[in-house]
Each structure stands twice: as structure tokens, then as C-alpha cells.
Motif scaffolding. Structure first.
Motif, PDB file in Angstrom:
ATOM      1  N   GLU A 168      -1.416  -2.838 -35.341  1.00 11.08           N
ATOM      2  CA  GLU A 168      -2.452  -2.023 -35.973  1.00 11.08           C
ATOM      3  C   GLU A 168      -3.263  -1.263 -34.927  1.00 11.08           C
ATOM      4  N   ALA A 169      -3.651  -1.954 -33.858  1.00  6.99           N
ATOM      5  CA  ALA A 169      -4.427  -1.315 -32.794  1.00  6.99           C
ATOM      6  C   ALA A 169      -3.602  -0.227 -32.108  1.00  6.99           C
ATOM      7  N   PHE A 170      -2.315  -0.502 -31.904  1.00  8.67           N
ATOM      8  CA  PHE A 170      -1.429   0.479 -31.281  1.00  8.67           C
ATOM      9  C   PHE A 170      -1.397   1.757 -32.112  1.00  8.67           C
ATOM     10  N   LEU A 171      -1.200   1.625 -33.416  1.00  8.50           N
ATOM     11  CA  LEU A 171      -1.119   2.801 -34.281  1.00  8.50           C
ATOM     12  C   LEU A 171      -2.413   3.607 -34.268  1.00  8.50           C
ATOM     13  N   ASN A 184      -2.332   7.347 -32.858  1.00 11.58           N
ATOM     14  CA  ASN A 184      -2.715   8.457 -33.738  1.00 11.58           C
ATOM     15  C   ASN A 184      -3.924   9.216 -33.201  1.00 11.58           C
ATOM     16  N   ASN A 185      -4.678   8.590 -32.305  1.00 15.35           N
ATOM     17  CA  ASN A 185      -5.803   9.264 -31.656  1.00 15.35           C
ATOM     18  C   ASN A 185      -5.382   9.975 -30.376  1.00 15.35           C
ATOM     19  N   GLY A 186      -4.077   9.994 -30.101  1.00 13.86           N
ATOM     20  CA  GLY A 186      -3.549  10.771 -28.984  1.00 13.86           C
ATOM     21  C   GLY A 186      -3.338  10.032 -27.678  1.00 13.86           C
ATOM     22  N   MET A 187      -3.511   8.726 -27.660  1.00 18.63           N
ATOM     23  CA  MET A 187      -3.305   7.967 -26.423  1.00 18.63           C
ATOM     24  C   MET A 187      -1.801   7.760 -26.200  1.00 18.63           C
ATOM     25  N   PRO A 188      -1.334   7.981 -24.975  1.00 18.23           N
ATOM     26  CA  PRO A 188       0.095   7.769 -24.677  1.00 18.23           C
ATOM     27  C   PRO A 188       0.465   6.286 -24.787  1.00 18.23           C
ATOM     28  N   PRO A 189       1.689   6.008 -25.226  1.00 18.35           N
ATOM     29  CA  PRO A 189       2.136   4.621 -25.402  1.00 18.35           C
ATOM     30  C   PRO A 189       1.951   3.733 -24.169  1.00 18.35           C
ATOM     31  N   SER A 190       2.280   4.232 -22.987  1.00 18.20           N
ATOM     32  CA  SER A 190       2.139   3.409 -21.778  1.00 18.20           C
ATOM     33  C   SER A 190       0.693   2.986 -21.552  1.00 18.20           C
ATOM     34  N   GLU A 191      -0.233   3.891 -21.815  1.00 16.48           N
ATOM     35  CA  GLU A 191      -1.658   3.560 -21.671  1.00 16.48           C
ATOM     36  C   GLU A 191      -2.078   2.508 -22.685  1.00 16.48           C
ATOM     37  N   ILE A 192      -1.555   2.623 -23.894  1.00 15.16           N
ATOM     38  CA  ILE A 192      -1.901   1.659 -24.942  1.00 15.16           C
ATOM     39  C   ILE A 192      -1.410   0.273 -24.550  1.00 15.16           C
ATOM     40  N   PHE A 193      -0.174   0.186 -24.064  1.00 13.41           N
ATOM     41  CA  PHE A 193       0.355  -1.110 -23.639  1.00 13.41           C
ATOM     42  C   PHE A 193      -0.512  -1.698 -22.524  1.00 13.41           C
ATOM     43  N   ARG A 194      -0.899  -0.863 -21.553  1.00 12.22           N
ATOM     44  CA  ARG A 194      -1.758  -1.344 -20.466  1.00 12.22           C
ATOM     45  C   ARG A 194      -3.107  -1.826 -21.002  1.00 12.22           C
ATOM     46  N   LYS A 195      -3.672  -1.052 -21.928  1.00 11.17           N
ATOM     47  CA  LYS A 195      -4.984  -1.380 -22.507  1.00 11.17           C
ATOM     48  C   LYS A 195      -4.994  -2.791 -23.105  1.00 11.17           C
ATOM     49  N   TYR A 196      -3.880  -3.200 -23.674  1.00 14.72           N
ATOM     50  CA  TYR A 196      -3.797  -4.502 -24.334  1.00 14.72           C
ATOM     51  C   TYR A 196      -3.112  -5.567 -23.472  1.00 14.72           C
TER      52      TYR A 196
END
Length: 76
Positions: free
Chosen positions: A36-39, A43-55
Motif C-alpha cells: 500500500e505504501a509503495f503504491l 503514484n506520487n512520482g517517486m522512483p521504485p528504487s527510492e521507494i525500496f530504499r525508503k522502506y
């Protein structure tokens, strides 16, 4: 193309991540809260690699194929 197996050390590190439901040397299952957080971030424009790092995930450990497949499944 080779298969990207996790080492025992990587499996242990991934197990300690609260967003991992299950992990083996071959596969990883993510918690619904991460999906859910990833989506939301995606959808807010964050690149996937950054999202994985964020979590707390190392994109290099996951490998490109796992990341691409995860994004595909989340978009579906």
C-alpha cells in the motif's frame, strides 16, 4: 540470465525488515502495508528504487528483475 538467490546473510537481514512477510533464499513476500505504501509513493512520482530504499530494502540485493516484477504486479 542467472537467478538472483539471496545469501543466508541477506535472508537474515530481510527477515528483520518489518515490511517482509516471508523470505527464503529464492523468494520474498512483502507485507500488505508495504504494498500500500509503495503504491502511494509510486503514484506520487517517486522512483521504485527510492521507494525500496525508503522502506529499508537495498535495491541491489533485491535485483532488477524482482523490482521490475514487483512494480508490474502493483500496477496490475
Amino acid at each position: 540470465m542467472g537467478v538472483n538467490y539471496f545469501t543466508d546473510k541477506q535472508v537474515e537481514e530481510l527477515r528483520n525488515n518489518p515490511y517482509v512477510k516471508n523470505v527464503t533464499n529464492k523468494a520474498i513476500t512483502y507485507e500488505e502495508s508495504f504494498k500500500e505504501a509503495f503504491l502511494i509513493d509510486y503514484n506520487n512520482g517517486m522512483p521504485p528504487s527510492e521507494i525500496f530504499r525508503k522502506y529499508g530494502f537495498d535495491p541491489k540485493v533485491l535485483g532488477e528483475r524482482r523490482r521490475v516484477n514487483f512494480v508490474y504486479l502493483m500496477k496490475k
